[in-house]
Structures are given as C-alpha cells and as structure tokens.
Design a protein around this motif. Structure first.
Motif, short mmCIF file in Angstrom:
data_model
loop_
_atom_site.label_atom_id
_atom_site.label_comp_id
_atom_site.label_asym_id
_atom_site.label_seq_id
_atom_site.Cartn_x
_atom_site.Cartn_y
_atom_site.Cartn_z
N SER A 48 46.14 51.14 36.05
CA SER A 48 45.97 50.13 37.11
C SER A 48 45.30 50.67 38.36
CB SER A 48 47.32 49.52 37.47
OG SER A 48 47.91 48.86 36.39
N TYR A 76 42.14 49.08 40.54
CA TYR A 76 42.22 48.57 41.90
C TYR A 76 41.04 49.07 42.72
CZ TYR A 76 47.15 47.67 40.69
OH TYR A 76 48.30 47.25 40.10
N CYS A 109 37.52 47.56 41.48
CA CYS A 109 37.28 46.15 41.82
C CYS A 109 36.68 46.00 43.22
CB CYS A 109 38.58 45.36 41.73
SG CYS A 109 39.13 45.05 40.06
N ALA A 112 39.87 43.39 45.36
CA ALA A 112 40.64 44.62 45.17
C ALA A 112 41.99 44.54 45.86
CB ALA A 112 39.84 45.81 45.68
N TYR A 172 44.31 42.17 43.92
CA TYR A 172 44.73 42.79 42.67
C TYR A 172 45.77 43.88 42.94
CZ TYR A 172 44.11 44.47 37.86
OH TYR A 172 44.29 44.83 36.54
N PHE A 173 45.55 44.66 43.99
CA PHE A 173 46.48 45.74 44.32
C PHE A 173 47.85 45.19 44.72
CE2 PHE A 173 48.34 48.25 47.84
CZ PHE A 173 48.76 49.34 47.10
N TRP A 192 45.95 35.99 40.08
CA TRP A 192 45.00 37.04 40.48
C TRP A 192 43.70 36.97 39.67
CZ3 TRP A 192 43.39 40.64 36.84
CH2 TRP A 192 44.09 40.65 35.63
N VAL A 203 39.93 37.99 41.18
CA VAL A 203 39.53 39.36 40.89
C VAL A 203 38.30 39.38 39.98
CG1 VAL A 203 40.25 41.52 39.79
CG2 VAL A 203 41.85 40.25 41.23
#
Length: 531
Positions: free
Chosen positions: A178, A182, A185, A199, A202-203, A269, A273
């Motif tokens: 993951s 992050y 992205c 990003a 998503y994070f 998300w 994303v």
C-alpha cells in the motif's frame, strides 16, 4: 542461564520469487542513490524488467516442483518459513499472474514518447504545483525514476499478501504493497493538484482500513490465541457457535480486505484515486491490487474462517449485491472515462464475489475447487483487459495531456479506428460479450455460484451485467457514431512499449475468450488452499 535458540528454517528455493522481487527493489534503491541522473532511467527500467522476468521464471520452476511436495490431495504445496508463507497451487498461480501483469505495467511506466521524451511522472514530487521549483524541474527535464523500485516493492507486497499463512505477515504485506501505491498516486506530471488529492484520499482511507484490519487481527487473536490461519481454523471448528469476539474480528478483517478490492460500501476512494493517479499507476492498481486482495480474501476466509462460514456468508451476500448494483448503476452517470472504468472495476469486484460465495457453498472436492478455479480465471481475464483499456486512455490527448471526458472521445473511431476498435473490444469484454475473455470469466463464476446454490446472486449478477452493458455500449456509440467536435482530441503515437501493452492485452482477451482451456487447466491444477 543459557537458553537454546531454534534457528528458523527458511526454504529459500520455494520463496525465491519473493526474494528476487525484493532484491531487485533494493538494487533499484541503490541505483537511485549512486547512479548519475543521465543513466538512471535506463538502469531502472533494465533492473525492473530483468527482476520481473527472473521472478516469473523462478515462479514457473516452483510451480512445476509442487507436484513433488507433500500435501493433502487435492491441495498441493506446504507451509514454509515457519508457517509464515504458504507456497501452494493458488499462491503460485497468483504469483505468476501478478508478475505477468506487473511486467506489462512496467512498460507503461517506462513510456516516454507521450510527454516529449519524459515519463508521465512528476519531475519533483515535493514541489508545489505552479511554483518555481516545479518549473525548474520541468525545464531541467528531471524524471522521477524512483517509481520503478517503488513499483517492485508494491509487487513484492502483492505476492506475499495472498500467500501469507499468518495474519501478522498478511498485515505487513498489506502495508508493503500500500505505501508505495500511496506515493505513486501523487506523482502525475500533469494535473498535479488532482493527483496529490488522489494520493491523500487513498492514504487517509487506506490508513483507516488498515486500522480496521489490525483491530480485527487483535480480536481474532484474543479468540483463537494465535495469528496462524491453521490454528485459527482449528479454534473456529472446535467451537459450536461463533462468539461475539470472533464475529467482530471477522467483520473488521473483512472491512480491510473489502476496501482493497473496492467493494461497496468501502469503494468511495476508487473513482477519485483512479481519476487522479497517473494512468499507468491506475492500470497497475486496478489489475494487480485487486488480484492480490482477492487472493488474500479467499485464503483468510477459506483457511482461517471456513468453519464459521454460516456466520459470515450473509455478509458477503449483502456486499456482493451492493457492489454489483452500485458499480453498475453509478457508472451510467459518469462522464469521465477513468471514473467510468473505476465504477466498472467496482461492479467486477461484485461479480468475483459471486464466485467467492459459490466457493463456500460446495465441499472441498467438488464445487469448491471449481469455484476457486473460476475466480482465478476471472481475475486473469479482468487483469489483461483492464491494463489494455488504461493503456488506450494514455493515448487520447489534447494540449493539456490526457483528455478523459466522454464528449472529447466523440468521433475517435473515425480518426483512429484501430485504437478505438481496441478500446471497444476491451469494453465488450467487460460487458461479457461472447468470444471475449469477459464472457468466459462471467460464465465460469456464475456457473460455479449456481452449482453452489447461490442462484439468487447469479440472477442479480446477470441483471446488473445487462445494466453495465449500457454504459459500455454508450462509449462505443460515442466513438463510432458521433461527430467529432471542434476541439477533437489527437491520438498520440506511442512508442513500442505502450503499443506492446495494447497488443498483448488484445491478444489475451481474444485467446482467453476463444481458447480458454490452457489457462482454465492451470487454474484447475492449482487445486485448493493448503491448510
């Protein structure tokens, strides 16, 4: 006092694919630290491609040797590294699939012609959009070649994720796959604010899902007294009824895994994303992350929580229905190609969950294996078509870079019939039209679920597939039967890298639809998970 220390046993030959990938990633870090800027791109691309090919070859060798490894029939494989990793048929199949798709994705990462001799990644990620630092990075033609070792670390995490025999190892793998994503992205060269927003979303959401996953692990440990999936299965099977502690742990672990596959209601998300990330990263995530997450979901629920299937099956039924409905209906309202493909991926996650339910509706030697092989085959068909579709998206451009609004694709079939034809073919595969890989994939998972008694899910899946076909056909109509506007986009001429990605994706989509037998045989030979 002196104590004895047991040296852990590591079966290096069986985990060689993992060692090769992580070793290549570390070599990439060293190159980034010591190689001159003029040679970094060439060195990083060479190391990445060589690493993935070497890992694929070693995976094939491991797969061939599984027949001689002890195990219960029909499962093939064994627990290695003191039970932390499970090298069995499904693991090796997923490793091979991930490496093939990652190798194709690496070609998209390496494309330079579309941005005037530079990759599609930002020259200086730390520079704020519109600042002098960003302009200097652009003027000096700086490239972010760190993306290649980041990609390899993500691939390594994806390979460990579905092969973990221990919940803690699975959590570590989740973070390893993951964290690089992050970063990747937020590295788009164009539309920097949108990329950074993607990003950040998503994070933050990924951190929440990881927290749910970790809390679920803690609760399951409190119930079973172990992180080992086999020990958890024994504890669950020995209990006559699920306790609140176990059920809460299962629910929280499910949230973390369902987030990664983009299932509703944990899908928020996905469209943001997918839209904001560099398209090469979007394709890589859409194909590979979903495959790794489904592999982990299957292993956790089949090996660890199989004895409590009557408790969690209603949850999967609800999530599968909600995912198919949300993905198919909301996609109709989308006017952006990347967001439409994002909701399409959500709908496909629901279709795979239909096969997942079929897996637990049959016994281990009957419908169970048939359903597992159908899920593996569906993931294969979806991965190739998805990478091909996003590769096409990178080529439709205007002065500002990629143009993804649906209206800007009007008349694309006249200006570039080959490219539009390839994209239309991928859309037909997503819709499940016969003679495409998508048709065979859906047929397999629907048939397996029907055989397992989940006919209600199959009926809903067929109906939502018909709804989904509408927005796929709408894009085809816009491309071939609409007049191009005044500001019609141009189709960039790619290098051999992107052209190879599209060609391989088209060939795979055709072959898996016309002659699916060899891949189906491989999926069937993978057998069941080793417990």
């Amino acid at each position: 006092m002196t104590g004895e220390f047991d040296v852990p046993k590591v079966e290096y030959a069986l985990v060689l694919p993992l060692l090769v990938v992580f070793g290549g990633a570390l070599v990439g870090v060293v190159i980034e630290a010591f190689a001159s800027r003029a040679w970094r791109y060439t060195a990083q691309v060479g190391v990445t491609v060589t690493t993935l090919v070497a890992a694929l070859v070693s995976t094939v060798l491991v797969g061939v040797g599984l027949d001689s490894i002890g195990g219960d029939v029909p499962a093939r494989g064994e627990l290695v590294v003191e039970g932390a990793i499970v090298v069995d048929g499904p693991s090796v199949f997923l490793w091979g699939l991930l490496l093939v798709l990652s190798l194709i994705s690496a070609l998209l990462f390496a494309e330079r012609r579309l941005e005037g001799g530079l990759t599609s990644f930002a020259g200086q990620a730390a520079a704020l959009p519109g600042t002098d630092a960003e302009r200097v990075a652009s003027t000096e033609r700086i490239e972010h070649t760190e993306v290649f070792p980041l990609m390899l670390f993500a691939v390594g995490g994806m390979m460990v994720f579905p092969a973990a025999g221990d919940l803690l190892i699975m959590f570590v793998a989740l973070e390893v796959l993951s964290l690089p994503l992050y970063l990747l992205c937020g590295l788009a060269r164009r539309r920097r604010l949108l990329s950074q927003e993607a990003a950040m979303k998503y994070f933050l959401l990924g951190a929440f899902s990881s927290a749910f996953f970790l809390y679920g692990i803690a609760l399951v440990y409190g119930y079973a007294g172990s992180f080992d999936l086999t020990a958890i299965d024994q504890a669950v099977s020995a209990s006559t009824a699920g306790t609140p502690l176990l059920l809460a742990g299962i629910a929280l672990i499910a949230v973390g895994l369902l987030f990664k596959i983009g299932a509703a209601p944990f899908h928020a998300w996905t469209p943001d994303v997918y839209q904001g990330a560099p398209t090469a990263v979007t394709g890589f995530m859409a194909a590979c992350t979903k495959i790794a997450a489904f592999g982990a979901l299957l292993r956790v629920f089949y090996v660890g929580f199989g004895g409590a299937s009557w408790d969690w099956r209603p949850l999967i039924w609800v999530v599968a229905i909600l995912t198919m409905v949300v993905g198919s209906l909301v996609a109709i309202t989308q006017s952006d190609i990347k967001r439409m493909l994002a909701y399409s991926s959500i709908a496909h996650a629901g279709f795979v969950l239909v096969g997942f339910v079929g897996l637990y509706s049959g016994n281990a030697t009957g419908a169970g294996i048939t359903s597992l092989s159908s899920v593996l085959f569906y993931l294969t068909t979806y991965g190739f078509s998805t990478l091909g579709a996003f590769a096409v998206v990178t080529l439709v451009r205007d002065a500002g870079g990629e143009t993804t609004h649906l209206s800007r694709w009007a008349g694309l079939g006249r200006s570039s019939p080959v490219l539009a034809g390839a994209f239309a073919f991928f859309l037909l595969a997503f819709a499940g039209i016969p003679l495409t890989s998508g048709f065979m994939g859906k047929w397999m998972v629907f048939a397996a679920a029907w055989a397992g008694g989940a006919w209600v899910l199959v009926v809903i899946a067929v109906l939502t597939s018909l709804v989904a076909a509408f927005f796929y056909v709408r894009v085809i109509v816009v491309m071939f039967f609409s007049d191009p506007g005044v500001d019609a986009p141009a189709v960039a001429v790619p290098s051999a890298l992107t052209a190879a990605v599209i060609a391989v994706a088209v060939a795979a989509t055709v072959l898996l639809g016309v002659v699916p037998g060899p891949v189906l045989d491989l999926a069937q030979q993978a057998g069941a998970f080793v417990r």
